[in-house]
Design an enzyme around this catalytic site. Structure first.
Site, PDB file in Angstrom:
ATOM      1  N   ASP A   7       0.667  -1.098  -0.100  1.00 32.94           N
ATOM      2  CA  ASP A   7       0.024  -0.055   0.035  1.00 32.94           C
ATOM      3  C   ASP A   7       0.980   1.165   0.167  1.00 32.94           C
ATOM      4  O   ASP A   7       1.406   1.633   0.979  1.00 32.94           O
ATOM      5  CB  ASP A   7      -0.991   0.031   1.382  1.00 32.94           C
ATOM      6  CG  ASP A   7      -1.901   1.093   1.279  1.00 32.94           C
ATOM      7  OD1 ASP A   7      -2.332   1.556   0.171  1.00 32.94           O
ATOM      8  OD2 ASP A   7      -1.856   1.570   2.272  1.00 32.94           O
ATOM      9  N   GLU A  68      -0.932  -1.542  -5.159  1.00 31.53           N
ATOM     10  CA  GLU A  68      -2.071  -0.563  -5.116  1.00 31.53           C
ATOM     11  C   GLU A  68      -1.988   0.400  -6.468  1.00 31.53           C
ATOM     12  O   GLU A  68      -1.089   1.236  -6.338  1.00 31.53           O
ATOM     13  CB  GLU A  68      -2.638   0.164  -3.815  1.00 31.53           C
ATOM     14  CG  GLU A  68      -4.287   1.135  -4.258  1.00 31.53           C
ATOM     15  CD  GLU A  68      -4.464   1.827  -2.811  1.00 31.53           C
ATOM     16  OE1 GLU A  68      -4.891   1.058  -2.104  1.00 31.53           O
ATOM     17  OE2 GLU A  68      -3.997   2.914  -2.706  1.00 31.53           O
ATOM     18  N   ASP A 141      -2.595   1.121   6.910  1.00 23.52           N
ATOM     19  CA  ASP A 141      -1.810   0.862   5.568  1.00 23.52           C
ATOM     20  C   ASP A 141      -1.301  -0.511   5.635  1.00 23.52           C
ATOM     21  O   ASP A 141      -1.106  -1.155   4.637  1.00 23.52           O
ATOM     22  CB  ASP A 141      -0.790   1.851   5.641  1.00 23.52           C
ATOM     23  CG  ASP A 141      -0.846   3.282   5.761  1.00 23.52           C
ATOM     24  OD1 ASP A 141      -1.486   4.074   4.844  1.00 23.52           O
ATOM     25  OD2 ASP A 141      -0.917   3.778   7.101  1.00 23.52           O
TER      26      ASP A 141
END
Length: 189
Positions: A7, A68, A141
């Site tokens: 992330d 991501e 996160d």
């Protein structure tokens, strides 16, 4: 399949490693955050993220890295930092020959919660449940990184079959062996 989920972020870059196959219970191997000081120079921050990624890759030897996909936001500065951290993660994986997959936030949310509009709390709760953890990983996160890894484990088999079919079709078309329907007595067979 062992996947390192990333992330991306300049201040906090969530990382999580999950092992398993679609349709079977998954196992969390590791979870954490690569942090950089907000007041450091950009180049130094990117080097710190690279070093952190390299440590995670060395320690966990994933077969895949799921990152991501950066999407547009109103805050250009945030998007740029996220994109830069994402690029570092992809570079570290590519340098080692590890395949990288990009997943949008809504794809990840839909994969783990059933809704592409789920909030961070819902994602954290489902990650906790799917990995049989005692509590949601903190910060968010870290939970998001695990969700990325889970998403990839569940989606990769179908994506791989699709990519193989497209590649086979392109190979056939390039070699001139692509088949067109035959006709029998005026009908397509």
């Amino acid at each position: 399949m062992r996947v390192l989920g990333v992330d991306p972020g300049l201040t906090r870059c969530g990382v999580g490693v999950v092992e398993g196959v679609a349709g079977r219970p998954l196992t969390m191997i590791g979870v954490g955050v690569v942090r950089t000081p907000a007041d450091a120079e950009l180049g130094d921050r990117l080097v710190a993220i690279e070093r952190g990624m390299e440590r995670w890759l060395d320690e966990h030897s994933p077969g895949y890295v799921a990152v991501e996909r950066v999407f547009a936001q109103h805050n250009v500065r945030t998007v740029m930092g996220t994109a830069q951290a994402s690029a570092v993660a992809m570079l570290c994986a590519a340098r080692r020959g590890i395949p990288v997959a990009l997943h949008t936030p809504s794809e990840v949310k839909a994969a783990v919660t059933g809704s592409g509009r789920a909030d961070k709390a819902q994602v954290g709760a489902m990650v906790t449940r799917l990995l049989r953890l005692d509590a949601p990983p903190k910060p968010a996160d870290a939970a998001d990184a695990l969700a990325l890894a889970i998403c990839h484990i569940w989606r990769a088999p179908a994506q791989n079959r699709l990519q193989q079919a497209v590649a086979a079709h392109r190979t056939q078309a390039a070699s001139g062996t692509s088949r067109t329907p035959r006709t029998l007595k005026g009908r397509t067979a």
